[in-house]
Design a protein around this motif. Structure first.
Motif, PDB file in Angstrom:
ATOM      1  N   GLN A 196       0.822  -1.205   0.000  1.00  0.00           N
ATOM      2  CA  GLN A 196       0.000   0.000   0.000  1.00  0.00           C
ATOM      3  C   GLN A 196       0.859   1.260   0.000  1.00  0.00           C
ATOM      4  O   GLN A 196       0.573   2.229  -0.713  1.00  0.00           O
ATOM      5  N   VAL A 197       1.944   1.247   0.782  1.00  0.00           N
ATOM      6  CA  VAL A 197       2.867   2.392   0.791  1.00  0.00           C
ATOM      7  C   VAL A 197       3.487   2.586  -0.589  1.00  0.00           C
ATOM      8  O   VAL A 197       3.572   3.710  -1.109  1.00  0.00           O
ATOM      9  N   PHE A 198       3.915   1.486  -1.203  1.00  0.00           N
ATOM     10  CA  PHE A 198       4.570   1.576  -2.511  1.00  0.00           C
ATOM     11  C   PHE A 198       3.628   2.150  -3.566  1.00  0.00           C
ATOM     12  O   PHE A 198       3.967   3.108  -4.274  1.00  0.00           O
ATOM     13  N   THR A 199       2.432   1.577  -3.694  1.00  0.00           N
ATOM     14  CA  THR A 199       1.516   2.021  -4.750  1.00  0.00           C
ATOM     15  C   THR A 199       0.984   3.426  -4.479  1.00  0.00           C
ATOM     16  O   THR A 199       0.823   4.226  -5.408  1.00  0.00           O
ATOM     17  N   PHE A 200       0.733   3.758  -3.218  1.00  0.00           N
ATOM     18  CA  PHE A 200       0.233   5.095  -2.901  1.00  0.00           C
ATOM     19  C   PHE A 200       1.289   6.156  -3.220  1.00  0.00           C
ATOM     20  O   PHE A 200       0.977   7.201  -3.818  1.00  0.00           O
ATOM     21  N   ASP A 201       2.547   5.907  -2.835  1.00  0.00           N
ATOM     22  CA  ASP A 201       3.620   6.859  -3.146  1.00  0.00           C
ATOM     23  C   ASP A 201       3.889   6.922  -4.644  1.00  0.00           C
ATOM     24  O   ASP A 201       4.225   7.988  -5.174  1.00  0.00           O
ATOM     25  N   LEU A 202       3.755   5.787  -5.332  1.00  0.00           N
ATOM     26  CA  LEU A 202       3.963   5.778  -6.787  1.00  0.00           C
ATOM     27  C   LEU A 202       2.958   6.690  -7.478  1.00  0.00           C
ATOM     28  O   LEU A 202       3.333   7.593  -8.236  1.00  0.00           O
ATOM     29  N   PHE A 203       1.678   6.475  -7.213  1.00  0.00           N
ATOM     30  CA  PHE A 203       0.656   7.261  -7.907  1.00  0.00           C
ATOM     31  C   PHE A 203       0.595   8.698  -7.397  1.00  0.00           C
ATOM     32  O   PHE A 203       0.274   9.618  -8.161  1.00  0.00           O
ATOM     33  N   GLY A 204       0.894   8.903  -6.112  1.00  0.00           N
ATOM     34  CA  GLY A 204       0.897  10.264  -5.593  1.00  0.00           C
ATOM     35  C   GLY A 204       1.958  11.129  -6.243  1.00  0.00           C
ATOM     36  O   GLY A 204       1.684  12.260  -6.676  1.00  0.00           O
ATOM     37  N   MET A 205       3.195  10.622  -6.346  1.00  0.00           N
ATOM     38  CA  MET A 205       4.257  11.393  -6.983  1.00  0.00           C
ATOM     39  C   MET A 205       4.046  11.485  -8.493  1.00  0.00           C
ATOM     40  O   MET A 205       4.400  12.502  -9.107  1.00  0.00           O
TER      41      MET A 205
ATOM     42  N   MET B 268       9.236   8.861 -12.330  1.00  0.00           N
ATOM     43  CA  MET B 268       9.479   9.604 -11.093  1.00  0.00           C
ATOM     44  C   MET B 268       8.654   9.021  -9.945  1.00  0.00           C
ATOM     45  O   MET B 268       9.138   8.893  -8.817  1.00  0.00           O
ATOM     46  N   GLY B 269       7.403   8.684 -10.238  1.00  0.00           N
ATOM     47  CA  GLY B 269       6.581   8.058  -9.214  1.00  0.00           C
ATOM     48  C   GLY B 269       7.124   6.704  -8.793  1.00  0.00           C
ATOM     49  O   GLY B 269       7.137   6.370  -7.601  1.00  0.00           O
ATOM     50  N   LEU B 270       7.596   5.923  -9.770  1.00  0.00           N
ATOM     51  CA  LEU B 270       8.176   4.614  -9.455  1.00  0.00           C
ATOM     52  C   LEU B 270       9.439   4.764  -8.616  1.00  0.00           C
ATOM     53  O   LEU B 270       9.670   3.997  -7.671  1.00  0.00           O
ATOM     54  N   THR B 271      10.267   5.764  -8.946  1.00  0.00           N
ATOM     55  CA  THR B 271      11.476   6.015  -8.160  1.00  0.00           C
ATOM     56  C   THR B 271      11.127   6.363  -6.721  1.00  0.00           C
ATOM     57  O   THR B 271      11.744   5.866  -5.762  1.00  0.00           O
ATOM     58  N   ASN B 272      10.123   7.206  -6.542  1.00  0.00           N
ATOM     59  CA  ASN B 272       9.698   7.568  -5.190  1.00  0.00           C
ATOM     60  C   ASN B 272       9.152   6.360  -4.436  1.00  0.00           C
ATOM     61  O   ASN B 272       9.483   6.141  -3.262  1.00  0.00           O
ATOM     62  N   GLY B 273       8.323   5.548  -5.112  1.00  0.00           N
ATOM     63  CA  GLY B 273       7.766   4.373  -4.446  1.00  0.00           C
ATOM     64  C   GLY B 273       8.820   3.361  -4.049  1.00  0.00           C
ATOM     65  O   GLY B 273       8.785   2.814  -2.935  1.00  0.00           O
ATOM     66  N   VAL B 274       9.793   3.114  -4.937  1.00  0.00           N
ATOM     67  CA  VAL B 274      10.865   2.165  -4.624  1.00  0.00           C
ATOM     68  C   VAL B 274      11.732   2.691  -3.480  1.00  0.00           C
ATOM     69  O   VAL B 274      12.131   1.942  -2.571  1.00  0.00           O
ATOM     70  N   GLY B 275      12.008   4.000  -3.492  1.00  0.00           N
ATOM     71  CA  GLY B 275      12.814   4.575  -2.412  1.00  0.00           C
ATOM     72  C   GLY B 275      12.141   4.450  -1.059  1.00  0.00           C
ATOM     73  O   GLY B 275      12.783   4.073  -0.061  1.00  0.00           O
TER      74      GLY B 275
ATOM     75  N   SER C 134      11.814  16.959  -0.992  1.00  0.00           N
ATOM     76  CA  SER C 134      12.438  18.212  -1.422  1.00  0.00           C
ATOM     77  C   SER C 134      12.786  18.198  -2.900  1.00  0.00           C
ATOM     78  O   SER C 134      12.496  19.156  -3.629  1.00  0.00           O
ATOM     79  N   LEU C 135      13.399  17.102  -3.370  1.00  0.00           N
ATOM     80  CA  LEU C 135      13.834  17.063  -4.768  1.00  0.00           C
ATOM     81  C   LEU C 135      12.662  16.897  -5.725  1.00  0.00           C
ATOM     82  O   LEU C 135      12.506  17.670  -6.678  1.00  0.00           O
ATOM     83  N   LEU C 136      11.821  15.874  -5.468  1.00  0.00           N
ATOM     84  CA  LEU C 136      10.737  15.578  -6.397  1.00  0.00           C
ATOM     85  C   LEU C 136       9.563  16.533  -6.219  1.00  0.00           C
ATOM     86  O   LEU C 136       9.069  17.130  -7.185  1.00  0.00           O
ATOM     87  N   GLY C 137       9.110  16.700  -4.977  1.00  0.00           N
ATOM     88  CA  GLY C 137       7.955  17.558  -4.750  1.00  0.00           C
ATOM     89  C   GLY C 137       8.224  19.018  -5.033  1.00  0.00           C
ATOM     90  O   GLY C 137       7.437  19.696  -5.719  1.00  0.00           O
ATOM     91  N   VAL C 138       9.349  19.534  -4.532  1.00  0.00           N
ATOM     92  CA  VAL C 138       9.651  20.950  -4.734  1.00  0.00           C
ATOM     93  C   VAL C 138       9.944  21.248  -6.198  1.00  0.00           C
ATOM     94  O   VAL C 138       9.536  22.289  -6.733  1.00  0.00           O
TER      95      VAL C 138
END
Length: 651
Positions: free
Chosen positions: A100-109, A151-158, A204-208
């Motif tokens: 759930q954390v992975f998919t939520f962060d993926l689609f959110g970013m 970018m979303g996948l990178t955020n989710g994997v991180g 900071s990097l992706l969101g900002v």
């Protein structure tokens, strides 16, 4: 030393909103209605964009992807929340929480970057209108959307990597209604430095960076609008941005309040801000774009009128003389050779898959969840190959390969049921491998026999529901013209080409359903194998890593074969010239893959090979003893007849 004695939690408890029964029922009904509006609104937006020629522009291409991301991000959170409202135990397994954390962060970013891309699109359209079509070409649009998903996948994997490095030994109560990275980090009993660094770096990097793109784009847009002389021109230019500005304000406002506000003891505020971000925002986006956009409202009005006219024509019947049979063109060259080849392949498919089922059923050492799923995979391979290949073989020997309309629909239904079920079952098998490698001590309790049955029944249910949608849509079409189907079996793309009705809605339904099932199944597979790789990376011995990964290689090969051919078959553009390529991909998907699966699992799996060897060694002595007994009986009979002849001669 402290972490050495740590008993890792296997599930988390979600507190939800309230314990009051009346309030829970009220919230359940309210959020259920919100989720239904979200699904209908976003799916309707996708179908409207795909079916309306006047919306085939970069702006609406991005809007269609935004609707898809909203649909997925809401589906990650809301169904689990609705189930918890009517359940006494509000729990979620550790693997489910990580997924759930992975998919939520993926689609959110991904949504965050899509909004930035849409701001760039508005900037080019308003500031450089003469070169808009050149700059925002289809290739550029595809690259921008792909970059957003990456970018979303990178955020989710991180976030998943940072979460997997944490230990949870004390409390397992998450004071929220879904698994989010922030409350999970606060629950951890290990060092949280790495997790905080990854969380802040990604924010900071992706969101900002994405918010800066939006800000700079709109500063340039406002500067250009102010330089326009006429008030009507200013209003018209700015009206194309109001929907996007409203969406950006809601998205960034709720996300900033959720993640950037100071930490406090008011968990009620945290829950309601998270609810606005995860549930309400995906519902509002399609309403904003449909109510504040003239082109969308006009396209919706035209689509409704076209559907009403089509319904009226269907009720009137018209002069359409519906066909009662189709002629499958199939293969026109080397028919005798192809008949021999496909016959041998079909016999091999039956022997291999039925043999695999018999081997699993008759050997107790294979009575584990992994081989339970494998037996159903073999059953599906037999079934959907049998729904295609016998008709293919008979057509190769006939002058005209004719199939009735009802036979065509029946063939498609069974083929669709078994094909979709196999796609979902492969995702289930990936989750099974994850639990076996990540939680080996809890494997048999987590993947119990009852749970295995539920997963298999769910796979078949998904296959039936998906195929019922396509079959119902197919039955709404009219076939009045030529009945020549450029294929060797009844499949949706070639049938849409010979229909005399408007098939744009069917294409949208096909794209949405196949895309949703393929995306969700592949997400489960990707998340499962990401967690598997992270788990095996922590193994101290190379032999242990090799042994763990060796149990996954047959499944990975089967996934690559299945999804590779499916992607080429369904996501290839519809055209009459692409018929030969479609036939080749279909042969690989319907004939070759079912034949290869039992060989992949038997040649690459030590347990299956050893079981097969023992079964062969057990069978051969029986055959040899049977032959020796037969020879001994023949010798005794010969000796007895010789004595009888001598006695007769003496007499």
């Amino acid at each position: 030393m402290a972490e050495g004695n740590c008993t890792q939690v296997t599930e988390f408890s979600l507190t939800g909103f309230t314990e009051d029964l009346v309030t829970q029922i009220t919230l359940f009904l309210m959020f259920l209605l919100t989720y239904l509006v979200t699904i209908l609104g976003n799916l309707g937006m996708i179908m409207l964009i795909r079916a309306s020629p006047q919306l085939q522009s970069p702006m609406y291409y991005f809007l269609g992807n935004l609707a898809f991301v909203d649909l997925c991000s809401s589906t990650v959170i809301t169904p689990k929340m609705l189930v918890d409202f009517v359940s006494e135990k509000k729990g979620i397994a550790y693997a489910g929480c990580v997924a759930q954390v992975f998919t939520f962060d993926l689609f959110g970013m991904t949504e965050c970057f899509l909004l930035a891309v849409m701001a760039c699109d508005r900037y080019v359209a308003i500031c450089h209108p003469l070169v808009y079509s050149l700059v925002m070409s289809p290739r550029c649009c595809f690259q921008l959307v792909t970059g957003s998903y990456l970018m979303g996948l990178t955020n989710g994997v991180g976030q998943t990597i940072s979460l997997s490095s944490l230990s949870f030994c004390s409390s397992n109560v998450i004071d929220l209604f879904f698994c989010d990275i922030s409350p999970l980090v606060s629950l951890s009993t290990s060092d949280k430095t790495l997790s905080h660094i990854i969380l802040r770096t990604s924010a900071s990097l992706l969101g900002v960076s994405s918010s800066l793109v939006v800000l700079v784009s709109y500063l340039a847009i406002i500067s250009t609008i102010l330089s326009i002389s006429s008030a009507e021109g200013k209003r018209k230019a700015f009206s194309t941005c109001t929907s996007h500005l409203t969406t950006v304000s809601i998205f960034y406002g709720t996300s900033c309040f959720m993640y950037l506000k100071p930490s406090s003891d008011s968990t009620r505020e945290d829950k309601w801000s998270a609810m606005l971000y995860t549930v309400v925002t995906p519902m509002l986006n399609p309403l904003i774009y449909s109510l504040r956009n003239k082109e969308v409202k006009e396209a919706l009005r035209r689509l409704i009128k076209r559907l009403l006219r089509a319904g009226a024509r269907r009720m009137a019947g018209g002069n359409c003389s519906s066909v009662t049979e189709f002629v499958l063109l199939g293969f026109t060259n080397l028919q005798e050779l192809l008949f021999v080849i496909f016959s041998l392949m079909y016999i091999t498919t039956l022997v291999g898959n039925l043999g695999m089922i018999f081997l699993i059923k008759t050997n107790p050492q294979l009575h584990v969840p992994m081989y339970f799923f494998l037996s159903h995979l073999s059953f599906l391979d037999v079934c959907y190959s049998s729904s295609i290949t016998p008709k293919l073989l008979s057509g190769l020997l006939a002058e005209r390969n004719i199939i009735s309309f009802s036979g065509c629909i029946t063939q498609f239904f069974f083929y669709g049921v078994f094909g979709t079920t196999e796609a979902v079952l492969l995702a289930v098998m990936a989750y099974d491998r994850y639990v076996a490698i990540r939680e080996p001590l809890h494997y048999l309790t987590t993947i119990s026999h009852e749970f295995c049955l539920q997963l298999v029944v769910g796979s078949y249910t998904a296959g039936i529901l998906n195929t019922l949608v396509h079959t119902s849509a197919l039955l709404q079409l009219s076939f009045c013209g030529p009945n020549l189907v450029n294929h060797f079996y009844c499949e949706i793309p070639p049938l849409l080409l010979v229909s005399s009705s408007d098939t744009r809605l069917n294409k949208v339904v096909l794209f949405v359903c196949v895309g949703f099932i393929a995306t969700t199944s592949l997400l489960v597979i990707v998340v499962s194998y990401t967690c598997i790789l992270l788990s095996t990376w922590s193994f101290p011995s190379v032999k242990g890593r090799h042994k763990a990964l060796s149990t996954c290689t047959p499944h990975l090969v089967a996934v690559a074969l299945f999804y590779g051919s499916v992607a080429f078959l369904y996501f290839h553009p519809f055209s009459r010239q692409a018929g030969d390529q479609g036939k080749t991909a279909s042969i690989f998907y319907t004939v070759v893959t079912p034949m290869l699966n039992p060989f992949i699992y038997s040649l690459r799996n030590k347990e299956v090979r050893s079981t097969l060897r023992r079964a062969t060694n057990k069978f051969l002595p029986c055959v040899c003893s049977h032959r020796s007994c037969s020879n001994q009986t023949k010798a005794d009979t010969t000796q007895h007849s010789g004595v009888s002849r001598r006695n007769e001669a003496g007499t």
